[in-house]
Design a protein around this motif. Sequence first.
Motif, mmCIF file in Angstrom:
data_model
loop_
_atom_site.group_PDB
_atom_site.id
_atom_site.type_symbol
_atom_site.label_atom_id
_atom_site.label_comp_id
_atom_site.label_asym_id
_atom_site.label_seq_id
_atom_site.Cartn_x
_atom_site.Cartn_y
_atom_site.Cartn_z
ATOM 1 N N ALA A 21 0.833 -1.204 0.000
ATOM 2 C CA ALA A 21 0.000 0.000 0.000
ATOM 3 C C ALA A 21 0.868 1.255 0.000
ATOM 4 O O ALA A 21 0.541 2.251 -0.618
ATOM 5 C CB ALA A 21 -0.931 -0.014 1.204
ATOM 6 N N GLY A 42 -6.924 4.384 -3.916
ATOM 7 C CA GLY A 42 -6.106 3.179 -3.884
ATOM 8 C C GLY A 42 -4.619 3.457 -3.986
ATOM 9 O O GLY A 42 -3.809 2.531 -3.957
ATOM 10 N N ALA A 43 -4.244 4.723 -4.075
ATOM 11 C CA ALA A 43 -2.829 5.070 -4.229
ATOM 12 C C ALA A 43 -2.037 4.808 -2.944
ATOM 13 O O ALA A 43 -0.811 4.716 -2.978
ATOM 14 C CB ALA A 43 -2.693 6.537 -4.619
ATOM 15 N N GLY A 44 -2.734 4.705 -1.794
ATOM 16 C CA GLY A 44 -2.045 4.450 -0.540
ATOM 17 C C GLY A 44 -2.016 5.646 0.390
ATOM 18 O O GLY A 44 -1.316 5.645 1.409
ATOM 19 N N LYS A 45 -2.819 6.660 0.080
ATOM 20 C CA LYS A 45 -2.796 7.895 0.873
ATOM 21 C C LYS A 45 -3.256 7.672 2.311
ATOM 22 O O LYS A 45 -2.597 8.099 3.257
ATOM 23 C CB LYS A 45 -3.707 8.957 0.220
ATOM 24 N N SER A 46 -4.403 7.005 2.458
ATOM 25 C CA SER A 46 -4.931 6.802 3.805
ATOM 26 C C SER A 46 -3.950 5.991 4.649
ATOM 27 O O SER A 46 -3.725 6.283 5.819
ATOM 28 C CB SER A 46 -6.274 6.072 3.770
ATOM 29 N N THR A 47 -3.378 4.977 4.021
ATOM 30 C CA THR A 47 -2.430 4.145 4.750
ATOM 31 C C THR A 47 -1.239 4.993 5.206
ATOM 32 O O THR A 47 -0.813 4.906 6.356
ATOM 33 C CB THR A 47 -1.957 2.975 3.864
HETATM 34 N N1 LIG Z 1 -6.276 -3.062 6.140
HETATM 35 C C1 LIG Z 1 -5.990 -3.358 4.866
HETATM 36 N N2 LIG Z 1 -5.857 -4.652 4.491
HETATM 37 C C2 LIG Z 1 -5.559 -4.975 3.214
HETATM 38 N N3 LIG Z 1 -5.364 -4.094 2.235
HETATM 39 C C3 LIG Z 1 -5.478 -2.794 2.530
HETATM 40 C C4 LIG Z 1 -5.804 -2.354 3.859
HETATM 41 N N4 LIG Z 1 -5.856 -1.009 3.867
HETATM 42 C C5 LIG Z 1 -5.588 -0.618 2.609
HETATM 43 N N5 LIG Z 1 -5.352 -1.687 1.798
HETATM 44 C C6 LIG Z 1 -4.998 -1.632 0.368
HETATM 45 O O1 LIG Z 1 -3.933 -0.741 0.222
HETATM 46 C C7 LIG Z 1 -4.090 0.053 -0.944
HETATM 47 C C8 LIG Z 1 -4.070 1.518 -0.576
HETATM 48 O O2 LIG Z 1 -5.225 1.830 0.164
HETATM 49 P P1 LIG Z 1 -5.486 3.262 0.791
HETATM 50 O O3 LIG Z 1 -4.321 3.655 1.599
HETATM 51 O O4 LIG Z 1 -6.806 3.220 1.464
HETATM 52 O O5 LIG Z 1 -5.583 4.156 -0.527
HETATM 53 P P2 LIG Z 1 -6.210 5.608 -0.731
HETATM 54 O O6 LIG Z 1 -6.489 6.213 0.613
HETATM 55 O O7 LIG Z 1 -5.187 6.339 -1.502
HETATM 56 O O8 LIG Z 1 -7.457 5.396 -1.515
HETATM 57 C C9 LIG Z 1 -5.375 -0.404 -1.597
HETATM 58 O O9 LIG Z 1 -5.059 -1.334 -2.597
HETATM 59 C C10 LIG Z 1 -6.119 -1.061 -0.475
HETATM 60 O O10 LIG Z 1 -6.961 -2.066 -0.966
#
Ligand SMILES: Nc1ncnc2c1ncn2[C@@H]1O[C@H](COP(=O)(O)OP(=O)(O)O)[C@@H](O)[C@H]1O
Lengths: 342, 220
Positions: A21, A42-47
């Motif tokens: 992520a 899906g870019a990984g921003k929230s993570t």
């Molecule tokens: N808890 C998790 N378990 C598995 N995959 C995750 C989890 N959280 C995020 N992902 C994956 O990590 C990637 C980035 O997610 P996220 O950070 O939410 O992106 P954004 O906020 O940019 O939309 C995505 O492919 C998402 O499916």
Amino acid sequence: MIEFREVSKVFHTSKQNEVKAVNDVSLSVNEGEIFGVIGLSGAGKSTLLRLVNLLESPTYGEVLVNDKSISTLSPKELRQMRQKIGMIFQNFNLFNSRTVFGNVAYPLKIAKVPKQEIKKRVNELLSFVGLADKADQYPEQLSGGQKQRVGIARALATSPDILICDEATSALDPETTGEILNLLKKVNREFNVTILLITHEMNVIRTICNRVAVMENGEVIEEGSVYDIFTNPQERTTQKFISSVLNDHISSNLFKQLQASKKGRLYRVIFMGDATNQPVLSNIAKDYNVSVNIINGNISELQEALFGNLVVELQGNDNEIDQVVEELQKQVQVKEVTDHAG
Amino acid sequence: MQVDWNTFWPRIFEATGETLTMVLFTLLFSSVFGIALGLLLYVTREGNILENKVLFNILNVFINIIRPIPFIILLVALSPVTRVVVGTTIGTWAAIFPMTIAASFGIARIVENNLVSIDPGIIEAAKAMGASPVSIIFTVLIPEALGPLILGLTFISVALIDFSAMAGTVGGGGLGDLAMTYGYQRFDNSVMFVTVLLLIVLTQIAQFIGNYLARIFLRR
Ligand SMILES: Nc1ncnc2c1ncn2[C@@H]1O[C@H](COP(=O)(O)OP(=O)(O)O)[C@@H](O)[C@H]1O
Ligand SMILES: [Mg+2]
């Protein structure tokens, strides 16, 4: 203030599958600035954002907050650190069982602040966000914008140094978005709170951020001051985000028409700072036998500086056009437009 | 044969008291155990605030084993345990024990279901504010689930009135027992009519109180 050092986060979605992520990200957010991270869903921003308060822990690399590696904190130290990092969310995440007052008071209760002080502080914050009259209402009685104001008041309750915002305006209409962004700006200025926000809307970045990083597939592909990124984007994704707000491209139809008419040559002229206030084009047109036909353009404000972006057609003989371009390039950026996306 | 209504009314009064004792004490004990168990089940689930696979699986399997057993069978099957815990297998208190066991597991599932429906974002917000797992349980999970939880407990109270009638037949007393002994065994329909009416009234009261409280907490 916040520093990501070669941070990666890998999720194991099943025994064999894993998602990277966040992929080897290094970034630093300075004290007092508003830093934006933009990217598609899906870019990984929230993570990336959730790594800051350890809602997710990094798989590789480290995250430093106030020069302290947060992975080394004990659970208790971590909770204390979290009280110094406010967080707001796209869906507000207010407690439905608590009133507006109760929501804002919650982090103070967790921090064991005396009751009298809680009351004073909550009322102060509710006035700050303009909801003093809503203290006894429940979240379900509020509009989206009001809910986010409560979210902001709640995040600020413990006087954090840092505010992290996960798509804070993505659930709001454009007008309310503007109001919330103004409020965030005010938070940044009046309380000197460092803000790290993530968004998929370039408008948010343009409106309040000082610096920006563009994320794609877990990686930061471009980073810089908002002014530099807007005036001189390098990556394709960045350019797309920018055109989404500047609306600075001529349609392919119009481009074909202009090409077919063969009257002149198309150039994109970018004005920055002082040049925006000068009649640069008309001065030059006077000196040469070249006429300027403005096809498309706008002037916007970026970081309190003006930024103009014009597509012009220069009509005249080739030799003189070349001289005009050369002359213009001394004052502004000029690029020939050779396709409709250019 | 006819009942002597002069001695029967005090008997009804007494039986109503026994039913209320069984239902209220069972409700009290099973709420405590059931809510604790439900919370434990929820917080130990994978990805939750006190994730613990082993504990979760043990609890989960245990509840799945106990829950489907019909109450009347559980009542009999538990009687050795009841003797150890309560000291006797006869009487109101001896009925309360198996009722508590059965109701606790039912409540645990209800609590768990109510907790699952809380938006995880809210729990995350509390975490981000520095709340510890224990304070999340008491300041977020319980208050947020309280409205539906009260409706769940109301449902259980009504079921407990039903259980108490069954438990009564093994010496617990109560209205159900009265209806059985007079109405069923002695073929006196008037007594059965009165006790059934009382059971209906009790059920209605329980439902009314539950709905009323739930409305307060759900604010609708
Ligand atoms: N808890 C998790 N378990 C598995 N995959 C995750 C989890 N959280 C995020 N992902 C994956 O990590 C990637 C980035 O997610 P996220 O950070 O939410 O992106 P954004 O906020 O940019 O939309 C995505 O492919 C998402 O499916
Ligand atoms: Mg996201």
